[in-house]
Enzyme design. Structure first.
Site, PDB file in Angstrom:
ATOM      1  N   ARG A 211      50.827  23.642  27.998  1.00 48.43           N
ATOM      2  CA  ARG A 211      49.984  24.835  28.052  1.00 48.43           C
ATOM      3  C   ARG A 211      48.544  24.489  28.425  1.00 48.43           C
ATOM      4  O   ARG A 211      47.751  25.348  28.790  1.00 48.43           O
ATOM      5  CB  ARG A 211      50.054  25.607  26.714  1.00 48.43           C
ATOM      6  CG  ARG A 211      49.377  26.943  26.764  1.00 48.43           C
ATOM      7  CD  ARG A 211      49.897  27.991  25.773  1.00 48.43           C
ATOM      8  NE  ARG A 211      50.425  27.451  24.549  1.00 48.43           N
ATOM      9  CZ  ARG A 211      49.700  26.950  23.545  1.00 48.43           C
ATOM     10  NH1 ARG A 211      48.383  26.919  23.642  1.00 48.43           N
ATOM     11  NH2 ARG A 211      50.285  26.490  22.463  1.00 48.43           N
TER      12      ARG A 211
ATOM     13  N   TYR B  16      44.271  47.270  43.642  1.00 48.61           N
ATOM     14  CA  TYR B  16      45.699  47.221  43.353  1.00 48.61           C
ATOM     15  C   TYR B  16      45.983  48.080  42.107  1.00 48.61           C
ATOM     16  O   TYR B  16      45.194  48.064  41.151  1.00 48.61           O
ATOM     17  CB  TYR B  16      46.106  45.766  43.121  1.00 48.61           C
ATOM     18  CG  TYR B  16      47.482  45.615  42.535  1.00 48.61           C
ATOM     19  CD1 TYR B  16      48.607  46.013  43.236  1.00 48.61           C
ATOM     20  CD2 TYR B  16      47.658  45.093  41.260  1.00 48.61           C
ATOM     21  CE1 TYR B  16      49.869  45.893  42.690  1.00 48.61           C
ATOM     22  CE2 TYR B  16      48.921  44.967  40.703  1.00 48.61           C
ATOM     23  CZ  TYR B  16      50.017  45.378  41.427  1.00 48.61           C
ATOM     24  OH  TYR B  16      51.257  45.269  40.875  1.00 48.61           O
TER      25      TYR B  16
ATOM     26  N   ASP C  17      38.959  40.153  45.085  1.00 49.28           N
ATOM     27  CA  ASP C  17      40.400  39.947  45.192  1.00 49.28           C
ATOM     28  C   ASP C  17      40.713  39.719  46.672  1.00 49.28           C
ATOM     29  O   ASP C  17      40.588  40.622  47.491  1.00 49.28           O
ATOM     30  CB  ASP C  17      41.142  41.172  44.640  1.00 49.28           C
ATOM     31  CG  ASP C  17      42.653  40.959  44.593  1.00 49.28           C
ATOM     32  OD1 ASP C  17      43.179  40.278  45.498  1.00 49.28           O
ATOM     33  OD2 ASP C  17      43.306  41.495  43.683  1.00 49.28           O
TER      34      ASP C  17
ATOM     35  N   LYS D 275      52.038  36.841  46.567  1.00 48.15           N
ATOM     36  CA  LYS D 275      52.056  37.456  47.889  1.00 48.15           C
ATOM     37  C   LYS D 275      52.004  36.370  48.971  1.00 48.15           C
ATOM     38  O   LYS D 275      52.958  35.623  49.100  1.00 48.15           O
ATOM     39  CB  LYS D 275      50.903  38.461  47.985  1.00 48.15           C
ATOM     40  CG  LYS D 275      50.750  39.359  46.734  1.00 48.15           C
ATOM     41  CD  LYS D 275      51.903  40.311  46.505  1.00 48.15           C
ATOM     42  CE  LYS D 275      51.873  41.029  45.164  1.00 48.15           C
ATOM     43  NZ  LYS D 275      50.651  41.746  44.822  1.00 48.15           N
TER      44      LYS D 275
HETATM   45  C1  PLP Z   1      50.046  42.214  43.582  1.00 43.33           C
HETATM   46  C2  PLP Z   1      48.580  42.240  43.464  1.00 43.33           C
HETATM   47  C3  PLP Z   1      47.942  41.876  42.265  1.00 43.33           C
HETATM   48  C4  PLP Z   1      48.713  41.538  41.017  1.00 43.33           C
HETATM   49  O1  PLP Z   1      49.403  40.339  41.174  1.00 43.33           O
HETATM   50  P1  PLP Z   1      50.787  39.987  40.398  1.00 43.33           P
HETATM   51  O2  PLP Z   1      51.078  38.622  40.901  1.00 43.33           O
HETATM   52  O3  PLP Z   1      51.781  41.027  40.804  1.00 43.33           O
HETATM   53  O4  PLP Z   1      50.486  40.027  38.949  1.00 43.33           O
HETATM   54  C5  PLP Z   1      46.561  41.854  42.260  1.00 43.33           C
HETATM   55  N1  PLP Z   1      45.838  42.179  43.343  1.00 43.33           N
HETATM   56  C6  PLP Z   1      46.418  42.554  44.503  1.00 43.33           C
HETATM   57  C7  PLP Z   1      45.568  42.917  45.667  1.00 43.33           C
HETATM   58  C8  PLP Z   1      47.799  42.598  44.599  1.00 43.33           C
HETATM   59  O5  PLP Z   1      48.361  42.985  45.749  1.00 43.33           O
END
Ligand code: PLP
Length: 403
Positions: free
Chosen positions: A72, A126, A191, A216
């Site tokens: 962890r 998001y 982000d 992603k």
């Molecule tokens: C999918 C997404 C998230 C969240 O990510 P997870 O891996 O699904 O927890 C945050 N920001 C953006 C722009 C996203 O597309």
């Protein structure tokens, strides 16, 4: 540690970093593929030394020299991914988490633990990021504003300004240099999930924190969930301490897959972006399409609004997969008002420009003419009555033509 971000040379191009960063010590170890370390614990006969190492971690959160004590705290395979992503973003360090949402949670907890519970955020974000802030689950309080209102919204307890650019799902862009200026001394979090460091490196525009849903593009194959924050050493240490205390760690197998994913990130993003730009221009000329969103920075995401019921397009695709998420090798389409942004209140969705007629397309690596063929038939499948009303039936799949 051999594997630390600072050990690598400073002048390699992004495409070179993508395949070499985080792997600089492999030849010395007599390895070619990175080792996958699944240990949950690490043996040590020297308890006094372990105590010192734990004290050092408690003081700064810096990565330990030598074995991580417990999984962890750190993991050598995941550390390679963190090193590589930091290099690609031009950051001092990066810290990986179990998901993008776990990463955002850790950022908010670091700031809240410093008494800085107020967040200024620009919509759209998001859907679940929006929800996490709006619901105040972590005790944060949010002020939503457009970029022009950031400076006026800053309070003594403001811990963070958060933007997404291009934003999910409208692909709206914000001027990072202007936003950075408005932030003053408040850290700016960007982000960067949609652009990836291939197209945009927010730290170069003055952001302090870059967040990715690694699920992603970084993973890129739709088979690994993760999140990562790229930032300076000081903030990374605070994030590691929160990660240790709250447990949102990335599984080492995910760390392995994400490191592997990074090596093809530049070619994937460039190839998919070329197809996305082409599809955006073909969509613009389609009579059923009323509006196309494609960002100036480029990328593999296209959003578009249709005249009829967007859910009919979702029901009619055959090659494209109707599914949430994005950034995979195959093309996905979804209806934000039904899925990704369902959790955001309708009025907030609408004021953020997320129309009920909007569809979000994540373009993959298929042949662009095959993709267009599927989109074209799905758009044409919209019945005239669906222009005004919901359709009842779901179309049966037709056999795909092979060529
Ligand atoms: C999918 C997404 C998230 C969240 O990510 P997870 O891996 O699904 O927890 C945050 N920001 C953006 C722009 C996203 O597309």
């Amino acid at each position: 540690m051999e594997n630390s971000a600072s050990a690598a040379p400073a002048t390699r191009a992004l495409a070179t970093e993508a395949v070499h960063a985080g792997r600089d010590d492999l030849a010395r170890l007599g390895l070619h593929a990175p080792p996958l370390d699944l240990s949950t614990t690490y043996p040590s006969y020297d308890a006094a030394q372990e105590a010192e190492r734990i004290d050092a971690f408690a003081a700064t959160g810096a990565r330990l020299d030598g074995p991580p004590v417990y999984a962890r705290l750190d993991n050598p395979t995941t550390a390679r991914f963190e090193t590589a992503l930091a290099r690609l973003e031009g950051a001092q360090d990066a810290v990986a988490f179990a998901s993008g949402m776990a990463a955002l949670t850790a950022v908010l907890l670091v700031r809240a633990s410093q008494g800085l519970r107020h967040v200024i955020a620009v919509r759209p974000l998001y859907g679940c990021s929006d929800h996490l802030l709006a619901a105040g689950l972590l005790g944060t309080e949010v002020t939503w504003t457009d970029p022009a209102g950031i400076a006026a919204a800053i309070r003594p307890d403001t811990g963070l300004v958060m933007v997404e650019t291009p934003a999910n799902p409208t692909l709206a862009e914000v001027d990072l240099a202007a936003v950075r200026h408005a932030c003053g001394s408040v850290p700016l979090l960007v982000d960067n999930t949609f652009a990836t460091p291939v197209l945009q490196r927010p730290l170069e525009s003055g952001a302090r924190i870059v967040l990715h849903s690694a699920t992603k593009y970084l993973g890129g194959h739709g088979d690994v969930m993760g999140g990562v924050v790229a930032c300076d050493d000081e903030f990374a240490g605070q994030l590691r301490q929160v990660r240790f205390a709250t447990g949102g760690v990335l599984h080492p197998m995910a760390g392995y897959l994400l490191l592997r994913g990074l090596s093809t990130l530049p070619v994937r993003v460039k190839a998919a972006s070329a197809s996305a730009a082409e599809l955006a221009s073909r969509l613009r000329a389609h009579p059923q399409v009323t509006r196309v969103h494609y960002p100036r920075v480029g990328g593999a995401m296209v959003s578009f609004e249709v005249q009829g019921d967007p859910r009919e397009v979702i029901a009619a695709v055959r090659l494209i997969t109707p599914a949430v998420s994005l950034g995979s090798v195959d093309t996905l389409i979804q209806h934000p008002a039904s899925i990704s942004h369902r959790i955001v209140a309708e009025s907030d969705r609408h004021s953020a420009g997320v129309s009920d007629r909007l569809l979000r397309l994540s373009v993959g690596l298929e042949d662009v003419d095959d993709l267009w063929g599927d989109l074209h038939q799905a758009l044409s499948a919209q019945t005239p009555r669906s222009v005004n009303h919901r359709s009842s039936g779901v179309r049966q799949p037709s056999a795909p033509a092979v060529r």
